[in-house]
Design a protein around this motif. Structure first.
Motif, PDB file in Angstrom:
ATOM      1  N   ILE B  49       0.861  -1.186   0.000  1.00 38.61           N
ATOM      2  CA  ILE B  49       0.000   0.000   0.000  1.00 38.61           C
ATOM      3  C   ILE B  49       0.895   1.233   0.000  1.00 38.61           C
ATOM      4  O   ILE B  49       1.407   1.620   1.038  1.00 38.61           O
ATOM      5  CB  ILE B  49      -0.897   0.037   1.256  1.00 38.61           C
ATOM      6  CG1 ILE B  49      -1.545  -1.309   1.509  1.00 38.61           C
ATOM      7  CG2 ILE B  49      -1.898   1.180   1.164  1.00 38.61           C
ATOM      8  CD1 ILE B  49      -2.856  -1.529   0.862  1.00 38.61           C
ATOM      9  N   TYR B  69      -4.807   4.317   7.668  1.00 38.13           N
ATOM     10  CA  TYR B  69      -3.605   3.628   8.131  1.00 38.13           C
ATOM     11  C   TYR B  69      -3.908   2.801   9.369  1.00 38.13           C
ATOM     12  O   TYR B  69      -3.443   1.672   9.511  1.00 38.13           O
ATOM     13  CB  TYR B  69      -2.503   4.642   8.432  1.00 38.13           C
ATOM     14  CG  TYR B  69      -1.207   4.006   8.861  1.00 38.13           C
ATOM     15  CD1 TYR B  69      -0.320   3.494   7.931  1.00 38.13           C
ATOM     16  CD2 TYR B  69      -0.886   3.896  10.211  1.00 38.13           C
ATOM     17  CE1 TYR B  69       0.857   2.893   8.317  1.00 38.13           C
ATOM     18  CE2 TYR B  69       0.289   3.298  10.618  1.00 38.13           C
ATOM     19  CZ  TYR B  69       1.161   2.797   9.663  1.00 38.13           C
ATOM     20  OH  TYR B  69       2.320   2.205  10.059  1.00 38.13           O
ATOM     21  N   GLY B  70      -4.718   3.387  10.265  1.00 40.07           N
ATOM     22  CA  GLY B  70      -5.087   2.666  11.485  1.00 40.07           C
ATOM     23  C   GLY B  70      -5.746   1.341  11.155  1.00 40.07           C
ATOM     24  O   GLY B  70      -5.380   0.291  11.682  1.00 40.07           O
ATOM     25  N   SER B  73      -3.229  -1.075   9.206  1.00 43.95           N
ATOM     26  CA  SER B  73      -2.128  -1.648   9.976  1.00 43.95           C
ATOM     27  C   SER B  73      -2.628  -2.689  10.971  1.00 43.95           C
ATOM     28  O   SER B  73      -1.864  -3.461  11.530  1.00 43.95           O
ATOM     29  CB  SER B  73      -1.341  -0.556  10.694  1.00 43.95           C
ATOM     30  OG  SER B  73      -2.141   0.049  11.683  1.00 43.95           O
ATOM     31  N   PHE B  74      -3.954  -2.710  11.206  1.00 38.66           N
ATOM     32  CA  PHE B  74      -4.505  -3.719  12.107  1.00 38.66           C
ATOM     33  C   PHE B  74      -4.431  -5.104  11.464  1.00 38.66           C
ATOM     34  O   PHE B  74      -4.228  -6.107  12.122  1.00 38.66           O
ATOM     35  CB  PHE B  74      -5.951  -3.363  12.453  1.00 38.66           C
ATOM     36  CG  PHE B  74      -6.591  -4.316  13.415  1.00 38.66           C
ATOM     37  CD1 PHE B  74      -6.363  -4.186  14.773  1.00 38.66           C
ATOM     38  CD2 PHE B  74      -7.393  -5.348  12.970  1.00 38.66           C
ATOM     39  CE1 PHE B  74      -6.935  -5.076  15.672  1.00 38.66           C
ATOM     40  CE2 PHE B  74      -7.968  -6.239  13.857  1.00 38.66           C
ATOM     41  CZ  PHE B  74      -7.738  -6.107  15.224  1.00 38.66           C
ATOM     42  N   TYR B  75      -4.585  -5.144  10.168  1.00 44.03           N
ATOM     43  CA  TYR B  75      -4.573  -6.437   9.466  1.00 44.03           C
ATOM     44  C   TYR B  75      -3.170  -6.759   8.979  1.00 44.03           C
ATOM     45  O   TYR B  75      -2.546  -5.946   8.302  1.00 44.03           O
ATOM     46  CB  TYR B  75      -5.530  -6.401   8.274  1.00 44.03           C
ATOM     47  CG  TYR B  75      -6.953  -6.189   8.686  1.00 44.03           C
ATOM     48  CD1 TYR B  75      -7.717  -7.245   9.163  1.00 44.03           C
ATOM     49  CD2 TYR B  75      -7.517  -4.919   8.652  1.00 44.03           C
ATOM     50  CE1 TYR B  75      -9.021  -7.036   9.579  1.00 44.03           C
ATOM     51  CE2 TYR B  75      -8.822  -4.712   9.065  1.00 44.03           C
ATOM     52  CZ  TYR B  75      -9.554  -5.777   9.523  1.00 44.03           C
ATOM     53  OH  TYR B  75     -10.843  -5.571   9.939  1.00 44.03           O
ATOM     54  N   SER B  76      -2.729  -7.975   9.294  1.00 43.81           N
ATOM     55  CA  SER B  76      -1.353  -8.283   8.905  1.00 43.81           C
ATOM     56  C   SER B  76      -1.234  -8.498   7.408  1.00 43.81           C
ATOM     57  O   SER B  76      -0.148  -8.521   6.857  1.00 43.81           O
ATOM     58  CB  SER B  76      -0.872  -9.523   9.662  1.00 43.81           C
ATOM     59  OG  SER B  76      -1.756 -10.591   9.411  1.00 43.81           O
ATOM     60  N   PHE B  80       3.171  -1.843   4.031  1.00 41.00           N
ATOM     61  CA  PHE B  80       3.294  -0.444   3.627  1.00 41.00           C
ATOM     62  C   PHE B  80       4.613  -0.146   2.939  1.00 41.00           C
ATOM     63  O   PHE B  80       4.906   0.970   2.589  1.00 41.00           O
ATOM     64  CB  PHE B  80       3.113   0.477   4.833  1.00 41.00           C
ATOM     65  CG  PHE B  80       1.758   0.343   5.419  1.00 41.00           C
ATOM     66  CD1 PHE B  80       0.706   1.057   4.890  1.00 41.00           C
ATOM     67  CD2 PHE B  80       1.510  -0.535   6.452  1.00 41.00           C
ATOM     68  CE1 PHE B  80      -0.569   0.913   5.397  1.00 41.00           C
ATOM     69  CE2 PHE B  80       0.257  -0.692   6.959  1.00 41.00           C
ATOM     70  CZ  PHE B  80      -0.791   0.034   6.442  1.00 41.00           C
ATOM     71  N   LEU B  92       4.948 -16.476  15.401  1.00 42.13           N
ATOM     72  CA  LEU B  92       4.783 -16.141  16.811  1.00 42.13           C
ATOM     73  C   LEU B  92       3.499 -16.758  17.342  1.00 42.13           C
ATOM     74  O   LEU B  92       2.867 -16.242  18.259  1.00 42.13           O
ATOM     75  CB  LEU B  92       4.764 -14.620  17.003  1.00 42.13           C
ATOM     76  CG  LEU B  92       6.087 -13.901  16.715  1.00 42.13           C
ATOM     77  CD1 LEU B  92       5.957 -12.422  16.928  1.00 42.13           C
ATOM     78  CD2 LEU B  92       7.190 -14.428  17.611  1.00 42.13           C
ATOM     79  N   ARG B 129       5.659 -10.823  10.957  1.00 45.38           N
ATOM     80  CA  ARG B 129       5.349 -11.759  12.036  1.00 45.38           C
ATOM     81  C   ARG B 129       4.074 -12.476  11.624  1.00 45.38           C
ATOM     82  O   ARG B 129       3.148 -11.836  11.114  1.00 45.38           O
ATOM     83  CB  ARG B 129       5.062 -11.000  13.329  1.00 45.38           C
ATOM     84  CG  ARG B 129       6.227 -10.262  13.897  1.00 45.38           C
ATOM     85  CD  ARG B 129       5.815  -9.650  15.207  1.00 45.38           C
ATOM     86  NE  ARG B 129       4.864  -8.569  14.973  1.00 45.38           N
ATOM     87  CZ  ARG B 129       5.104  -7.301  15.264  1.00 45.38           C
ATOM     88  NH1 ARG B 129       6.251  -6.963  15.808  1.00 45.38           N
ATOM     89  NH2 ARG B 129       4.200  -6.384  15.041  1.00 45.38           N
TER      90      ARG B 129
END
Ligand code: SF4
Ligand code: SF4
Ligand code: SF4
Ligand code: FES
Ligand code: FES
Lengths: 842, 165
Positions: B49, B69-70, B73-76, B80, B92, B129
């Motif tokens: 993105i 962006y919020g 960025s929550f979804y892996s 970006f 992990l 991750r």
């Protein structure tokens, strides 16, 4: 669904209560004084249910619901303090604390430690741990106290995030953040500035704007609303950091623009620490802009304030006592005739100051030579602007308007409470349309953004007038041009305006320096009449109305009457007990403000500028000393708005109260009092006022609407102004057509963030970053062509002037155009200018 | 300059071009619910993105870049930065976490001066991750491109990574 005003019976901790249905359990409990600990809930914001501190037990419900999100229901049996609830809350709180620097909260020595914190030792020693600027003003501390947490049973995890100090006005230490989301909800729901968001997730969750941008880059308005709601010290105001809680508050009116927000000054001892918004007012419901929120303390409480009168002679400065100063002023003023006297007063002063000032000029000096800087600010458009103010509607009409047209309005750093109202209007379905040549705060949210190219502003508004005829009457001849490319958009805008049941027009400052501003303002008026829209001009000066109604112009007497009117002069005689000569015909040719050497020039709340007439003796009365290059001869220390009583009239025509919160520094006195003292010394009657209240009483005998000093009329009412002001013709003509020698177009605006003649950015550190005056904004393509990069000094040449400014490259600036905000007193003629640029040789 | 050019060549598309966005947006009506699908299309087109995309989506949907962006960025699934030539995924998930997945992740971060979600300066690697790659018995697991490396240790990590140019 039951209606909201129905009552339901519930039981909380075995006591029965009747509460309104539609409330949440938390609200019901608070109404009945039952304590439920909370961290993320806030009365202004929608419930979030994030912290789970407010869990309660409800019979028949699974698990432990959060009180802040669960609505009450008939027959609900709620228990707030069962052992299980308390144990779980403690557990949750410990988890929160394990990620929060918290040894100060649970330290065993806490209570003993407090006793030693107020040390009087001279050396800096550690007396108690303080990790957080909000110490003792922190909601987390309160909750920890109430929950009696003594230890944390989880491994402590420090996030080790960098403290963000790059932005002006507030710092952010997200190590102290408990992710309650209040700041985000405030920024998104109420401000709708949408600067903040949760980023990443899980353990890595942080709060902030996109990427690693600063708040300044992310479109933050620096309204401070997020700082106000943060329960911890994660967000802290720079000036009052570590200051602790205020001792008292005083409600007063913000002096930084014509919106007239109500603010609560935060005071400790005799010092203003800051200001917060008043809730539930008709103007700013709990919101402010950066000026009202963050600039007040630094303006009022600045160590560079003028404290004592002084005289400057042969470049040396000598402090005087008040008696000496008044003697000196008296001596000079007595030797000065009516024509040789001039006074300039700031439209930031209170009505009481303005009234006394014009009375001083007319009675003591027998002269109509009094004026304000508004004449310079509005230039040739002054009369047009005053005509619009005579149609002003209340701001609260915005709440009902269905279509709102904003002309040249930017609400990011000034008038941003209006921006909040606009966004609320959009949320309820209203259409916001904006006309502005520059990228601005409304361009993203507006339904339509019309971007006139330079020089087409008038024809654009005229086309709108033509497209919305009242009758089928053609409008003025000058507006034949239709603008290519924009026509479709414009048609749509016109249709919306025509079809709207309650349209409204807001007028900002963008077009006021335009050489066609009189015609533009005239067309705005016609447009309003054609569409039946309410007009609200939003003046940059907080008391522009006051200056008109108090008569601080040669052409105007108190009440906004013409100073040639026999009848009005006779009325004045009754009250002042003195015959005042009318304004001599053709005064403007001979007198103030036309350039001519005066004997005495008296500046009240204004600063000396090169554009002012010369004088043999210059008196400067202000809250700050004048800059050393324009020192004047006599400086008199005035009290600031936080140190006086009085009234302002805002842009809606509402009389608002200014209240004394602290004492003035040093020997400073209110403006009206200084003038009265000099007047008395000069042997005049009618200046025996013991307080601003008494002055107000005299005003009420001349001006309608005045009279109740303690509760000034709350009503907004448009200005009445009988006389036209004299406007000298613009000297230089702007170039209409493109010219090969001058390929670029420059538009200028005049700074709006002045207070009493000073730029706010002179005295407020953070303001320097927000307001780029004297910086040339250039499109990136144009910059590339001229081989200019950011920060270069650039010489701008037009047919009339040559100036040098540093450059900022702004991608939003339309290609081929440039913009600069001029300092006050700087003048290059009216917009648009045809210019060329080159990099300055080093 | 050259670096930028290679970046464009790699992702194949220049995000400054209107036509990409015109095509993406043409399928949507500009409602708030369109955000996730638009982001997915954008990532499909560019491989990540780009900032320019966030800017344009903000204008299209009339919400702020910060909100976009919020959410993203929550979804892996969203990234970006332009992807690197080799993508490292450190698991992990519960099993790997218990067996030191975080330590491996920290080691990669330190070794390559790389943040999760980022790409190295030379574009050789990018790092993500992930939660459970489905082979918990072999924990801790690091995946590079399509290869699963099981029972990874910090010492073996470097030589493993060195094999990927
Ligand atoms: S200061 Fe105002 S605009 Fe800026 S982040 Fe805080 S709430 Fe949002
Ligand atoms: S910064 Fe303050 S208001 Fe915002 S989430 Fe953190 S603790 Fe809550
Ligand atoms: S909008 Fe105007 S009155 Fe309100 S806080 Fe800002 S400067 Fe003060
Ligand atoms: S206050 Fe109810 S969940 Fe935070
Ligand atoms: S937890 Fe790593 S593979 Fe399942």
């Amino acid at each position: 669904m039951s209606k909201r005003n129905d009552k339901v019976s519930i039981s909380i901790d075995n006591s029965p209560f009747k509460v309104g249905s539609g409330l949440t359990i938390l609200e019901a409990a608070e109404q009945n004084d039952v304590y439920i600990p909370t961290l993320c809930a806030h009365k202004e914001l929608t419930p979030f249910g994030g912290c789970r501190m407010c869990i309660v037990e409800v019979e028949g419900m699974r698990g432990l619901p959060t009180a802040c999100t669960t609505p009450v229901e008939e027959g609900m049996i709620i228990r707030t303090r069962t052992r299980q609830v308390q144990a779980e809350r403690k557990e949750i709180l410990q988890l929160i604390l394990s990620e929060h620097t918290s040894s100060c909260l649970i330290c065993e020595e806490k209570d003993e430690c407090k006793g030693f914190m107020g040390t009087i030792r001279k050396a800096g020693v550690t007396t108690g741990c303080r990790y957080c600027p909000n110490d003792r003003a922190c909601e987390l501390q309160d909750v920890v106290e109430k929950m009696e947490i003594r230890e944390i049973g989880y491994p402590v995890y420090y996030r080790n995030l960098r403290v963000e100090k790059d932005d002006p006005f507030y710092d952010r230490d997200y190590n102290l953040c408990i992710l309650c989301g209040r700041c985000i909800r405030m920024c998104q729901e109420i401000r709708t500035a949408n600067t903040l968001a949760f980023k990443q997730r899980g353990r890595y969750t942080v709060i902030g704007p996109a990427y690693e941008r600063t708040h300044l880059e992310a479109g933050c308005e620096f309204c401070g609303a997020c700082v106000s709601v943060c329960p911890t010290g994660a967000l802290a105001e720079k000036v009052s950091k570590w200051e602790g809680k205020a001792e008292r508050e005083q409600t007063t009116t913000c002096p930084f623009c014509g919106v007239g927000c109500q603010i609560r000054l935060q005071i400790r001892g005799d010092e203003v620490l800051g200001s917060l918004p008043e809730q539930d007012t008709l103007i700013n419901d709990g919101q402010l802009c950066v000026k009202g929120r963050f600039c007040v303390a630094e303006v009022v409480n600045n160590h560079r304030r003028l404290r004592r009168p002084y005289r400057t002679q042969n470049n040396t400065r000598r402090e005087l006592s008040w008696n000496e100063a008044i003697d000196l002023a008296t001596e000079r003023l007595s030797a000065c005739s009516a024509e040789e006297f001039g006074m300039l007063i700031s439209p930031n002063c209170s009505n009481e100051d303005l009234y006394i000032a014009q009375k001083f000029a007319r009675v003591v000096m027998g002269s109509h030579n009094i004026d304000t800087s508004a004449r310079w600010f509005y230039g040739t458009g002054l009369n047009g602007y005053l005509n619009l103010t005579q149609m002003a509607v209340p701001l609260s009409d915005l709440r009902e308007a269905s279509v709102i047209l904003c002309l040249g309005l930017d609400t990011r750093f000034s008038r941003s409470v209006v921006g909040v109202e606009l966004r609320k209007a959009i949320a309820r379905g209203a259409k916001v349309l904006t006309i502005n040549p520059r990228h601005h705060s409304l361009s993203v949210i507006a339904e339509k953004w019309i971007q006139p190219t330079s020089g087409t502003e008038l024809s654009l508004i005229d086309s709108l007038v033509k497209l919305t005829p009242r009758k089928a009457k053609p409008s003025r001849a000058s507006s034949k041009a239709t603008i290519k490319g924009l026509s479709d958009e414009l048609l749509a805008v016109a249709e919306m305006l025509k079809g709207a049941s309650s349209p409204m027009i807001l007028v900002g400052s963008e077009f006021l320096q335009h050489d066609e501003s009189p015609q533009i303002l005239e067309s705005i008026k016609t447009l309003a009449q054609n569409t039946g829209a309410g007009v609200l001009p939003l003046p940059a000066q907080n008391n522009l109305f006051g200056s008109i109604l108090m008569g601080t112009y040669p052409e105007l007497l108190p009440g906004g009457f013409s100073s040639s009117s026999r009848k009005r002069l006779a009325d004045l005689k009754k009250i002042w007990g003195l015959k005042i000569p009318g304004l001599p015909p053709a005064w403007e040719k001979k007198m103030f403000p036309v350039d001519k050497k005066l004997k005495v020039l008296y500046l009240v709340g204004e600063v000396p500028l090169d554009t002012l007439p010369e004088s043999e003796f210059l008196i400067v009365q202000n809250i700050y000393p004048p800059d050393p290059w324009h020192a004047g001869d006599l400086a008199l220390p005035a009290a600031s708005f936080a140190e006086v009583d009085g009234t302002f009239i805002n842009g809606e025509g509402r009389i608002q109260r200014v209240r004394k919160a602290v004492h003035p520094p040093g020997e400073a006195l209110p403006d009206w009092e200084i003038l009265c003292r000099i007047a008395r010394k000069m042997g005049n009657k009618g200046f025996n006022f013991s307080s601003a209240r008494k002055v107000h009483k005299e005003i009420s005998s001349l001006v309608k609407g005045f009279g109740n000093f303690d509760k000034p009329s709350r009503k907004a009412s448009p200005l009445t102004c009988e006389a036209e002001l004299f406007i000298p013709r613009a000297k230089s003509k702007t170039m209409k057509t493109a010219d090969k020698r001058f390929p670029l177009v420059l538009n200028t605006s005049v700074v709006e963030h002045t207070h009493r003649g000073f730029l706010l950015s002179t005295w407020v550190e953070g303001a320097r970053e927000l307001f780029p005056e004297g910086v040339l904004e250039v499109n990136s393509e144009d910059a590339k062509k001229a081989k200019i990069s950011e920060g270069d000094e650039v010489v701008v040449t037009s047919a009339n002037f040559e100036k040098t400014w540093p450059v900022r490259i702004v991608s939003e600036q339309p290609q081929g155009t440039m913009h600069v905000t001029l300092r006050q007193g700087e003048s290059v003629g009216s917009n648009p200018h045809r210019v060329r640029i080159r990099k300055k040789n080093v | 300059m050259t670096k930028k050019r290679t970046a464009r060549r790699r992702s194949g598309k220049d995000p400054a071009r209107d036509k990409h966005f015109a095509r993406i947006f043409s399928e949507f009506r500009g409602e708030e619910g369109d955000l996730i699908p638009i982001l997915q299309k954008t990532q499909e087109r560019f491989g990540f993105i780009p900032r320019e995309a966030v800017r344009r989506i903000a204008r299209f949907l009339k919400i702020s870049e910060n909100q976009i962006y919020g959410v993203a960025s929550f979804y892996s699934q969203f990234r970006f930065t332009a992807p690197g030539r080799n993508s490292i995924k450190v698991c992990l998930g519960t099993a790997c976490h218990v067996r030191g997945g975080q330590i491996l992740c920290d080691a990669v971060e330190r070794e390559l001066d790389l943040k999760p979600g980022g790409t190295t300066e030379d574009r050789r690697y990018d790092l993500e991750r992930v939660a459970c790659l489905g082979c918990c018995a072999l924990a801790p697991v690091v995946q590079v491109n399509a290869d699963i490396h099981s029972r990874m240790t910090v010492i073996r990590l470097k030589e493993t990574l060195d094999k990927y140019e």
